[in-house]
Design a protein around this motif. Structure first.
Motif, short mmCIF file in Angstrom:
data_model
loop_
_atom_site.label_atom_id
_atom_site.label_comp_id
_atom_site.label_asym_id
_atom_site.label_seq_id
_atom_site.Cartn_x
_atom_site.Cartn_y
_atom_site.Cartn_z
N ARG A 46 0.85 -1.19 0.00
CA ARG A 46 0.00 0.00 0.00
C ARG A 46 0.88 1.24 0.00
O ARG A 46 1.70 1.44 0.90
N THR A 48 0.94 5.22 0.35
CA THR A 48 0.14 6.32 0.88
C THR A 48 0.79 7.62 0.44
O THR A 48 1.98 7.85 0.65
N GLN A 95 -4.57 6.51 -0.89
CA GLN A 95 -3.84 5.25 -0.80
C GLN A 95 -4.13 4.39 -2.03
O GLN A 95 -5.26 4.37 -2.52
N ASP A 97 -3.10 0.38 -3.62
CA ASP A 97 -2.50 -0.93 -3.36
C ASP A 97 -1.89 -1.49 -4.64
O ASP A 97 -2.48 -1.37 -5.73
#
Length: 143
Positions: A46, A48, A95, A97
């Protein structure tokens, strides 16, 4: 008395330098995009991002073509990261992924350019023209 003059002179000489250093950080304008953290979550890495729209204009929609490189420099992913709306003067956290990838495998990230940038209801170059990149992680953010 002489010592006091030397100390006062040193203080007065250093004040403009301190003020200049403060104003450099405070005067940042543009679309400030920072890779803030990477975290392994449920079979994915992930990413951010902190994005701060300091352009003076509301951005209705922004998405960026993002290329992820592995530690050896090979391209492993090319994706569109949708940062959605970006209000002027207000930071946002977004965010994304990377499925099937661990964060240790991420070498660099490249913002290849804005795929979408809508300002006042029309396509705009603002996102490309004012983009400034930074990374707080060991992963380099290029653009």
């Amino acid at each position: 008395m002489k010592f006091r003059r030397v100390v006062l002179a040193a203080i007065f000489v250093s004040l403009p330098l301190a003020a200049a250093a403060q104003s450099e950080g405070a005067d940042q304008t543009g679309l400030l995009l920072e890779l803030n953290t990477l975290q392994d979550v449920e079979g994915a890495c992930r990413l951010t991002f902190l994005i701060d729209n300091k352009t003076g204009s509301e951005i209705d929609a922004a998405s960026f073509e993002t290329v992820i490189f592995d530690a050896s420099g090979s391209v492993v992913s090319l994706s569109l990261f949708n940062f959605r709306d970006l209000p002027a003067g207000r930071p946002r956290v977004r965010q994304f992924d990377l499925p099937g990838m661990t964060c240790a495998g991420v070498g660099r990230a490249l913002i290849n350019g804005a795929n979408t940038c809508v300002v006042a209801g029309a396509d705009s170059q603002l996102c490309d023209d004012t983009l400034k990149l930074n990374s707080r992680t060991e992963v380099e953010l290029l653009g």
